[in-house]
Scaffold this motif. Structure first.
Motif: not given
Length: 333
Positions: A214-224
């Motif tokens: 999937g797409l790993q979104v790099h934020k304060q709380r990372g989310r896949l």
């Protein structure tokens, strides 16, 4: 009167220069065949499509050119097509698109998304994109913010950190030795840690990474975001900028931390990065959703770039002066 021999001698250099220019420019280019690309400069060289790992548009000496990366590590920069300030070619994107499509069609390799991610291959198996041909085609599955965005955010946060440190040094005495108190030191440490974390979240680590699952979104709380859970992508444009949004099957909307465009902080490659993310998703799922609409995205105005340049110069001066003042305070404290 000039003799014929002298006339020939005088005319030889201009004729040679004209002939060299014709050979270099008139014959320069690339010929596409089902077997490979025939690169024409002063000599002909054929590069088989199966030996080309990927194609990339690069900037070279102020121009944009097409570069072929070969399996053996060799990099071939095509003399044509190219476009720049002095040799503008309004059909450059179209010509680069043709080269990319020929490579994609005739290379004879059907990459899987897993193999593409492991090899770090551009958009994955999605192929060349017609709307933005290869501007972001490169051996990486990681997309970050533009350099100007990262630098400006780091400079701003660095200025705040320096102010916090200066305030700590100038804080009223709290201990018997006349130095800053424990409370001041604690506040300074907490503020510094928060600013460093903000720099990591909003600048250095912001963006997305394509993975097999999937797409790993790099934020304060990372989310896949699993590829199968993504229904589509869209570009959300407001008065203060544009950013890419993932629409999930559940109805949830996830704003990606990158790519994005701010009111002043631009990203000239925003469209290409957005197409890259959309291409990864289409390659993984075989989706046939309508093309990504980028009609609302606008390039940065010249006055904004001038303003950002002035702000950057002011922040640089402030950081240098602040660092000097801090050193003097520490020295004579």
């Amino acid at each position: 009167m000039i003799s014929p021999s002298v006339g020939i001698a005088l005319a030889a250099p201009p004729l040679a220069a004209a002939l060299g220019t014709w050979l270099l420019l008139g014959r320069a280019g690339v010929e596409l065949t089902p077997e490979g690309a025939i690169v024409r400069t002063l000599r002909r060289r054929q590069i088989a499509w199966r030996d080309v790992q990927y194609v990339q548009i690069q900037r070279f000496s102020g121009n944009r050119v097409v570069v072929l990366y070969e399996a053996g590590g060799r990099r071939t920069r095509l003399r044509a097509p190219s476009t720049g300030f002095l040799n503008w070619d309004k059909r450059f994107e179209e010509k680069a698109d043709v080269i990319g499509r020929w490579w994609e069609t005739h290379r004879g390799v059907q990459d899987s998304v897993q193999a593409s991610v492991e090899l770090g291959g551009g958009w994955g198996a999605g192929g060349w994109n017609a709307r933005n041909p290869g501007a972001w085609w490169r051996p990486t599955s990681r997309i970050r913010l533009a350099t100007v965005q990262i630098v400006m955010i780091l400079m701003l946060l660095g200025s705040l950190t320096l102010q916090a440190f200066t305030g700590f040094v100038l804080a009223p005495a709290g201990d018997s030795d006349g130095g800053p108190g424990v409370l001041s030191a604690t506040i300074c440490l907490v503020v510094t840690c928060l600013l460093v974390e903000a720099a990591r979240v909003f600048a250095v680590n912001a963006g997305v990474t394509a993975r097999a699952e999937g797409l790993q979104v790099h934020k304060q709380r990372g989310r896949l975001l699993p590829w199968t859970e993504i229904a589509s992508f869209s570009v959300e444009t407001t008065w203060h900028g544009s950013r890419l949004v993932a629409h999930e099957v559940s109805g949830r909307r996830t704003r990606l931390s990158g790519p994005r465009i701010g009111f002043l902080l631009w990203d000239d490659d925003f469209a290409a990065k957005a197409w890259a993310v959309d291409g990864w998703w289409r390659a993984a799922t075989g989706a046939t959703a309508p093309p990504l609409d980028l009609s609302g995205v606008r390039r940065a105005a010249g006055w904004k770039k001038v303003l950002v340049g002035l702000v950057a110069a002011a922040l640089t001066a402030e950081l240098l002066l602040g660092a000097l003042v801090s050193l003097l305070l520490l020295t004579f404290a």
